[in-house]
Every structure is written in structure tokens, then in C-alpha cells.
Design a protein around this motif. Structure first.
Motif, PDB file in Angstrom:
ATOM      1  N   ILE A 105       6.071  -5.314  -5.601  1.00 40.59           N
ATOM      2  CA  ILE A 105       6.293  -4.255  -5.456  1.00 40.59           C
ATOM      3  C   ILE A 105       6.659  -4.523  -6.553  1.00 40.59           C
ATOM      4  CG2 ILE A 105       7.069  -2.646  -4.337  1.00 40.59           C
ATOM      5  CD1 ILE A 105       6.620  -4.160  -1.408  1.00 40.59           C
ATOM      6  N   ARG A 106       7.996  -4.319  -6.738  1.00 39.05           N
ATOM      7  CA  ARG A 106       8.965  -4.411  -8.340  1.00 39.05           C
ATOM      8  C   ARG A 106       7.954  -4.406  -9.110  1.00 39.05           C
ATOM      9  NH1 ARG A 106      14.676  -6.851  -5.723  1.00 39.05           N
ATOM     10  NH2 ARG A 106      15.584  -5.195  -4.331  1.00 39.05           N
ATOM     11  N   ALA A 107       7.331  -4.977  -9.520  1.00 43.84           N
ATOM     12  CA  ALA A 107       6.769  -5.304 -10.664  1.00 43.84           C
ATOM     13  C   ALA A 107       5.725  -4.825 -11.133  1.00 43.84           C
ATOM     14  CB  ALA A 107       5.964  -7.277 -10.086  1.00 43.84           C
ATOM     15  N   ALA A 108       5.155  -4.199  -9.682  1.00 42.44           N
ATOM     16  CA  ALA A 108       4.588  -3.161  -9.945  1.00 42.44           C
ATOM     17  C   ALA A 108       4.898  -1.642 -10.194  1.00 42.44           C
ATOM     18  CB  ALA A 108       3.294  -3.159  -8.627  1.00 42.44           C
ATOM     19  N   GLY A 109       6.289  -1.507 -10.089  1.00 40.86           N
ATOM     20  CA  GLY A 109       6.553  -0.383 -10.330  1.00 40.86           C
ATOM     21  C   GLY A 109       6.949   0.229  -9.052  1.00 40.86           C
TER      22      GLY A 109
ATOM     23  N   ARG B  72       0.532  -1.141  -0.165  1.00 42.71           N
ATOM     24  CA  ARG B  72       0.798   0.089  -0.119  1.00 42.71           C
ATOM     25  C   ARG B  72       1.045   1.506   0.142  1.00 42.71           C
ATOM     26  NH1 ARG B  72      -2.150   3.834  -1.521  1.00 42.71           N
ATOM     27  NH2 ARG B  72      -3.917   4.680  -0.542  1.00 42.71           N
ATOM     28  N   PHE B  73       2.083   1.003   0.911  1.00 38.79           N
ATOM     29  CA  PHE B  73       2.766   2.429   1.028  1.00 38.79           C
ATOM     30  C   PHE B  73       3.479   2.016  -0.164  1.00 38.79           C
ATOM     31  CE2 PHE B  73       1.680   2.384   4.948  1.00 38.79           C
ATOM     32  CZ  PHE B  73       1.510   4.177   5.241  1.00 38.79           C
ATOM     33  N   ALA B  74       4.004   1.510  -0.922  1.00 39.43           N
ATOM     34  CA  ALA B  74       4.330   1.668  -2.668  1.00 39.43           C
ATOM     35  C   ALA B  74       3.898   2.378  -3.680  1.00 39.43           C
ATOM     36  CB  ALA B  74       5.282  -0.180  -2.737  1.00 39.43           C
ATOM     37  N   ARG B  75       2.728   1.199  -3.313  1.00 36.34           N
ATOM     38  CA  ARG B  75       1.686   2.574  -4.804  1.00 36.34           C
ATOM     39  C   ARG B  75       2.033   3.735  -4.554  1.00 36.34           C
ATOM     40  NH1 ARG B  75      -2.124  -1.313  -2.850  1.00 36.34           N
ATOM     41  NH2 ARG B  75      -3.708   0.221  -2.442  1.00 36.34           N
ATOM     42  N   GLU B  76       2.108   4.547  -3.091  1.00 33.75           N
ATOM     43  CA  GLU B  76       1.890   5.509  -3.221  1.00 33.75           C
ATOM     44  C   GLU B  76       3.678   7.039  -3.107  1.00 33.75           C
ATOM     45  OE1 GLU B  76      -0.919   7.626  -2.469  1.00 33.75           O
ATOM     46  OE2 GLU B  76      -1.418   5.601  -2.026  1.00 33.75           O
ATOM     47  N   GLY B  77       4.804   5.774  -3.236  1.00 23.41           N
ATOM     48  CA  GLY B  77       5.911   6.143  -3.604  1.00 23.41           C
ATOM     49  C   GLY B  77       6.815   6.109  -2.964  1.00 23.41           C
ATOM     50  N   PHE B  78       6.839   5.457  -1.980  1.00 17.93           N
ATOM     51  CA  PHE B  78       7.460   5.183  -1.268  1.00 17.93           C
ATOM     52  C   PHE B  78       8.223   4.307  -1.602  1.00 17.93           C
ATOM     53  CE2 PHE B  78       4.508   7.269   1.968  1.00 17.93           C
ATOM     54  CZ  PHE B  78       5.203   7.875   2.969  1.00 17.93           C
ATOM     55  N   SER B  79       9.921   4.551  -1.081  1.00 17.24           N
ATOM     56  CA  SER B  79      10.605   3.261  -0.539  1.00 17.24           C
ATOM     57  C   SER B  79      10.256   2.452   0.521  1.00 17.24           C
ATOM     58  CB  SER B  79      12.104   3.869  -1.235  1.00 17.24           C
ATOM     59  OG  SER B  79      12.814   2.897  -1.077  1.00 17.24           O
ATOM     60  N   LEU B  80       9.859   1.218  -0.163  1.00 11.35           N
ATOM     61  CA  LEU B  80       9.619  -0.014   0.929  1.00 11.35           C
ATOM     62  C   LEU B  80      11.050  -0.483   1.637  1.00 11.35           C
ATOM     63  CD1 LEU B  80       7.522  -0.491   2.148  1.00 11.35           C
ATOM     64  CD2 LEU B  80       6.589   0.958   0.824  1.00 11.35           C
ATOM     65  N   CYS B  81      11.103  -0.775   2.636  1.00  6.05           N
ATOM     66  CA  CYS B  81      11.882  -1.620   3.649  1.00  6.05           C
ATOM     67  C   CYS B  81      11.941  -2.562   4.135  1.00  6.05           C
ATOM     68  CB  CYS B  81      13.198  -0.782   4.173  1.00  6.05           C
ATOM     69  SG  CYS B  81      14.764   0.248   3.354  1.00  6.05           S
ATOM     70  N   VAL B  82      12.042  -4.013   4.075  1.00  9.35           N
ATOM     71  CA  VAL B  82      10.722  -4.480   4.815  1.00  9.35           C
ATOM     72  C   VAL B  82      12.147  -5.641   5.105  1.00  9.35           C
ATOM     73  CG1 VAL B  82       9.371  -4.443   3.435  1.00  9.35           C
ATOM     74  CG2 VAL B  82      10.651  -5.748   2.378  1.00  9.35           C
ATOM     75  N   THR B  83      11.211  -6.134   6.815  1.00 14.87           N
ATOM     76  CA  THR B  83      11.525  -7.243   7.260  1.00 14.87           C
ATOM     77  C   THR B  83      11.526  -8.528   7.701  1.00 14.87           C
ATOM     78  OG1 THR B  83      11.869  -6.392   9.538  1.00 14.87           O
ATOM     79  CG2 THR B  83      13.422  -5.074   8.134  1.00 14.87           C
ATOM     80  N   ARG B  84      12.093  -9.492   7.699  1.00 14.18           N
ATOM     81  CA  ARG B  84      11.780 -10.764   8.273  1.00 14.18           C
ATOM     82  C   ARG B  84      13.413 -11.113   8.925  1.00 14.18           C
ATOM     83  NH1 ARG B  84       7.065 -14.336   5.182  1.00 14.18           N
ATOM     84  NH2 ARG B  84       7.426 -15.094   7.116  1.00 14.18           N
ATOM     85  N   ARG B  85      13.024 -12.283   9.859  1.00 14.08           N
ATOM     86  CA  ARG B  85      14.500 -12.680  10.201  1.00 14.08           C
ATOM     87  C   ARG B  85      15.153 -13.747   9.063  1.00 14.08           C
ATOM     88  NH1 ARG B  85      12.584 -16.169  15.731  1.00 14.08           N
ATOM     89  NH2 ARG B  85      10.580 -15.584  14.701  1.00 14.08           N
TER      90      ARG B  85
END
Length: 242
Positions: free
Chosen positions: A48-52, A23-36
Motif C-alpha cells: 500500500i505504501r509503495a503505491a503511494g 482498493r480503498f487505499a487507491r481512493e485516498g483512504f487511510s487504511l487501518c488493517v488488523t490481524r492477530r
């Protein structure tokens, strides 16, 4: 060309966390996502990248102070200014009180409370010099009341709620919006599908929460003008009792 704002999602799982990131990526944010395990982020990052959009995966144990300090310093230094941080680690377990071991109680507290503290502290460090930003902590039914079998989970979620309240009172007057949405109901996840099939069967009746609809509320929280900030809201299906 200006650097796009950064949104960080700690605990970007396959359902709610991933939906928030998209949702935030669609608004032009650069997303930093984490999991262990960073490998578990590959599908989300590809989507996210496929959606631009732009996405950066990080393998990070949010319970470890050194890793969290390095994560936020790296993002601020090499990716961009952090504008939004979402803490979305689950840690939901169910054991009777006599079967709740010290290890279980401690681990759940570390995942849902200690990790939230480390996330919130590092987010505040990044945002305070700019006097702006949004920090969102995902709450649950257990944030408000302890249920049978949920002594560990409720204790940790109570602590997270107290953290969110304390941070809101401290950081709000300094321009940082701290919010605590309470997710009061089952979410459309593989865990609910496999563990509680009778509850999952209510999906067609809108009886469980859609992660994309939760994500929309997180986006709206970030968009609120500062003269009308919400600290706490609760989200539940229309047929859920409370």
C-alpha cells in the motif's frame, strides 16, 4: 489540509482482506488493517505504501472486547474519522458433527460471530455522531445454508448474517449503510490452492473468485447513493451452482 477518511479492515488476510484494503487505499483512504499477528501485515502495508497509499498495521484479537474498544478509540483519536469498516475474518473449518468438539464450535463462533458483533458495535459508536459511514460484513455460502461438516461454521455465519440484518434496520435510518455480501464459491487463495487443487484448477476458466473483483464490489457498495442502498448481494463464479 483535511484529514483523509479512514477505512478499517478487520481480518486483512493475504487474499480478500488485503485486496479490499488496497482498493480503498487507491481512493485516498487511510487504511487501518488488523490481524492477530501484526507481523503478518508487513507485506500488505509495504504494498500500500509503495503505491503511494497510507496504511497502519495493528495486531489485534477481534474476539477480545478490550482490544477492540481500544483499537477504535485509538484510530478515531490519533488517525482520523472512520468512514468504512469491513469485517472479514474467515473461521472456515470442516468436521463431522461427532468430531466437532466444544472447543472448535466455541472458537469458530468467537471468530465469526462474537468478533463481528464487537466490530459492528464499535464501528457504530464511531459513526453515529456523524450520521454516516459504511459497515460491511463478509458472508459465505454457509450464511444461507448449513452443509455436511460445517455445523460450527454455518452456525457462526448464520449469526453474523442476523447481526448484519439487525444493524442495517437500526442504523440505516441514521445514515449508516450496513451490507452483507455473500461469497458463494471458492476464492483464489493459497488455502484453496493447497487444499482443493481440483477446484483451484478452474482458475483459468474463471471458476473461482478473484479477490480483486470481490474488493471492487465492496468499493461499489460504499459508493452507492443512500436512495439505492444494497444490504445483501451474492458473488459467485459463473459455473458455480446455487
Amino acid at each position: 489540509m483535511s484529514t483523509p477518511p479512514v477505512a478499517v479492515v478487520i481480518g486483512a488476510g493475504d487474499a480478500t482482506g488485503g485486496a479490499i484494503a488496497k482498493r480503498f487505499a487507491r481512493e485516498g483512504f487511510s487504511l487501518c488493517v488488523t490481524r492477530r499477528n501484526a507481523d503478518q501485515l508487513s507485506v500488505l502495508v509495504d504494498e500500500i505504501r509503495a503505491a503511494g497509499g497510507t496504511a497502519h498495521p495493528f495486531g489485534c484479537d477481534a474476539r477480545v472486547e478490550e482490544q477492540m474498544v481500544e483499537l477504535f478509540e485509538h484510530i478515531e483519536r490519533d488517525i482520523g474519522p472512520i468512514e468504512v469498516v469491513v469485517f472479514n475474518i474467515g473461521a472456515n473449518v470442516r468436521f463431522s458433527i461427532t468430531e466437532t468438539t466444544e472447543r472448535v464450535y466455541r472458537k469458530v463462533w468467537e471468530m465469526a460471530a462474537l468478533s463481528g458483533f464487537l466490530t459492528g458495535r464499535e464501528a457504530a459508536k464511531a459513526m453515529l455522531p456523524r450520521q454516516k459511514g459504511t459497515i460491511i460484513f463478509t458472508g459465505a455460502t454457509a450464511s444461507l445454508r448449513g452443509g455436511v461438516g460445517f455445523s460450527a461454521f454455518a452456525g457462526a455465519k448464520f449469526a453474523l448474517r442476523a447481526l448484519a440484518q439487525s444493524m442495517a434496520r437500526e442504523l440505516g435510518p441514521q445514515g449508516i449503510h450496513v451490507a452483507h455480501p455473500i461469497i458463494d464459491g471458492a476464492i483464489d487463495t493459497a488455502f484453496i490452492r493447497d487444499t482443493f487443487p481440483e477446484r483451484y484448477a478452474l482458475k483459468d476458466l474463471d471458476g473461482i473468485l478473484n479477490p480483486e473483483h470481490i474488493a471492487e464490489q465492496y468499493w461499489q457498495l460504499h459508493c452507492q447513493p443512500r436512495d439505492s442502498w444494497t444490504h445483501e448481494l451474492d458473488l459467485r463464479p459463473w459455473m458455480e451452482t446455487f
